[in-house]
Design a protein around this motif. Sequence first.
Motif, PDB file in Angstrom:
ATOM      1  N   ASP A  59       0.886  -1.334   0.082  1.00 51.69           N
ATOM      2  CA  ASP A  59       0.112   0.058  -0.018  1.00 51.69           C
ATOM      3  C   ASP A  59       0.808   1.412  -0.042  1.00 51.69           C
ATOM      4  OD1 ASP A  59      -2.770  -1.243   2.252  1.00 51.69           O
ATOM      5  OD2 ASP A  59      -2.354  -1.345  -0.146  1.00 51.69           O
ATOM      6  N   SER A  60       1.931   1.342   0.678  1.00 50.93           N
ATOM      7  CA  SER A  60       2.637   2.279   0.957  1.00 50.93           C
ATOM      8  C   SER A  60       3.232   2.946  -0.330  1.00 50.93           C
ATOM      9  CB  SER A  60       3.757   2.046   1.821  1.00 50.93           C
ATOM     10  OG  SER A  60       4.749   1.046   1.349  1.00 50.93           O
ATOM     11  N   VAL A  61       3.317   2.129  -1.518  1.00 50.37           N
ATOM     12  CA  VAL A  61       4.059   2.445  -2.910  1.00 50.37           C
ATOM     13  C   VAL A  61       2.831   2.612  -3.822  1.00 50.37           C
ATOM     14  CG1 VAL A  61       6.130   1.567  -2.221  1.00 50.37           C
ATOM     15  CG2 VAL A  61       4.614   0.396  -3.699  1.00 50.37           C
ATOM     16  N   LYS A  62       1.724   2.387  -3.743  1.00 50.29           N
ATOM     17  CA  LYS A  62       0.787   2.410  -4.692  1.00 50.29           C
ATOM     18  C   LYS A  62       0.495   3.996  -5.148  1.00 50.29           C
ATOM     19  CE  LYS A  62      -1.902  -1.606  -3.306  1.00 50.29           C
ATOM     20  NZ  LYS A  62      -3.216  -2.102  -2.754  1.00 50.29           N
ATOM     21  N   GLY A  63       0.435   4.186  -6.443  1.00 47.72           N
ATOM     22  CA  GLY A  63       0.364   5.406  -6.954  1.00 47.72           C
ATOM     23  C   GLY A  63       1.949   6.091  -7.361  1.00 47.72           C
ATOM     24  N   ARG A  64       2.888   5.568  -6.628  1.00 47.64           N
ATOM     25  CA  ARG A  64       4.048   6.102  -6.748  1.00 47.64           C
ATOM     26  C   ARG A  64       5.144   5.264  -7.574  1.00 47.64           C
ATOM     27  NH1 ARG A  64       7.198   7.067  -2.423  1.00 47.64           N
ATOM     28  NH2 ARG A  64       6.317   5.529  -1.152  1.00 47.64           N
ATOM     29  N   THR A  66       5.772   1.724 -10.085  1.00 47.26           N
ATOM     30  CA  THR A  66       5.348   0.958 -10.888  1.00 47.26           C
ATOM     31  C   THR A  66       6.173  -0.264 -11.440  1.00 47.26           C
ATOM     32  OG1 THR A  66       4.202   2.957 -12.031  1.00 47.26           O
ATOM     33  CG2 THR A  66       4.324   0.876 -13.430  1.00 47.26           C
ATOM     34  N   ILE A  67       5.729  -1.590 -11.353  1.00 49.10           N
ATOM     35  CA  ILE A  67       6.807  -2.552 -11.737  1.00 49.10           C
ATOM     36  C   ILE A  67       6.206  -2.986 -13.326  1.00 49.10           C
ATOM     37  CG2 ILE A  67       4.899  -4.228 -10.914  1.00 49.10           C
ATOM     38  CD1 ILE A  67       7.628  -5.800  -9.955  1.00 49.10           C
ATOM     39  N   LEU A  78      11.566  -1.442 -11.946  1.00 42.98           N
ATOM     40  CA  LEU A  78      10.617  -0.833 -10.833  1.00 42.98           C
ATOM     41  C   LEU A  78      10.905   0.753 -11.017  1.00 42.98           C
ATOM     42  CD1 LEU A  78       8.769  -1.225  -8.487  1.00 42.98           C
ATOM     43  CD2 LEU A  78      10.616  -0.963  -7.123  1.00 42.98           C
ATOM     44  N   GLN A  79      10.051   1.383 -11.280  1.00 45.75           N
ATOM     45  CA  GLN A  79       9.730   2.761 -11.673  1.00 45.75           C
ATOM     46  C   GLN A  79       9.495   3.386 -10.409  1.00 45.75           C
ATOM     47  OE1 GLN A  79      11.264   4.822 -14.122  1.00 45.75           O
ATOM     48  NE2 GLN A  79      10.871   6.510 -12.981  1.00 45.75           N
ATOM     49  N   MET A  80      10.222   4.328  -9.884  1.00 44.00           N
ATOM     50  CA  MET A  80      10.084   4.744  -8.300  1.00 44.00           C
ATOM     51  C   MET A  80      10.069   6.339  -8.618  1.00 44.00           C
ATOM     52  SD  MET A  80      12.178   2.668  -5.937  1.00 44.00           S
ATOM     53  CE  MET A  80      13.764   3.223  -6.379  1.00 44.00           C
ATOM     54  N   ASN A  81       8.659   6.821  -8.275  1.00 41.42           N
ATOM     55  CA  ASN A  81       8.590   8.296  -8.555  1.00 41.42           C
ATOM     56  C   ASN A  81       8.177   8.864  -7.171  1.00 41.42           C
ATOM     57  OD1 ASN A  81       8.956   8.157 -11.275  1.00 41.42           O
ATOM     58  ND2 ASN A  81       6.661   7.634 -11.518  1.00 41.42           N
ATOM     59  N   SER A  82       8.285  10.189  -7.003  1.00 42.94           N
ATOM     60  CA  SER A  82       7.858  10.780  -5.875  1.00 42.94           C
ATOM     61  C   SER A  82       8.267  10.173  -4.593  1.00 42.94           C
ATOM     62  CB  SER A  82       6.179  10.937  -5.622  1.00 42.94           C
ATOM     63  OG  SER A  82       5.916  11.436  -6.758  1.00 42.94           O
ATOM     64  N   LEU A  83       9.667  10.058  -4.597  1.00 40.45           N
ATOM     65  CA  LEU A  83      10.254   9.291  -3.447  1.00 40.45           C
ATOM     66  C   LEU A  83      10.327   9.962  -2.352  1.00 40.45           C
ATOM     67  CD1 LEU A  83      13.035   7.863  -5.687  1.00 40.45           C
ATOM     68  CD2 LEU A  83      11.715   6.172  -4.136  1.00 40.45           C
TER      69      LEU A  83
END
Length: 120
Positions: A59-64, A66-67, A78-83
């Motif tokens: 849940d803590s990474v949903k919306g931020r 993307t696998i 693993l694309q990690m945005n809004s870190l």
Amino acid sequence: QVQLVESGGGLVQAGGSLRLSCAASGRTFSMGWFRQAPGKEREFVAGIRWGAGNVYYVDSVKGRFTISRDNAKNTVYLQMNSLKPEDTAVYYCAAHRALGGWSVRNMDYWGKGTLVTVSS
């Protein structure tokens, strides 16, 4: 034995982005990402099934985060945005040989990990 090799970690400011990659040396049923912050247990972050392409997220990474996958390259990303600073951890790639749950004990193969540091 399948080898998993991660790449793409580094230092980024809060609000920034990073993309992690994990290349597998052989066939797996599904692959995912876990992370372990200092003093904490390793936790599931995101996973993807090779066949149907089903994706799963904590849940803590949903919306931020993307696998995604590249079947031809046997690679997941693993694309990690809004870190956020709380995303700071060693990120591990892991894989299943067959259908299984996304817990640490259910994974069959592990990479060595790549460090992601998010500064505030």
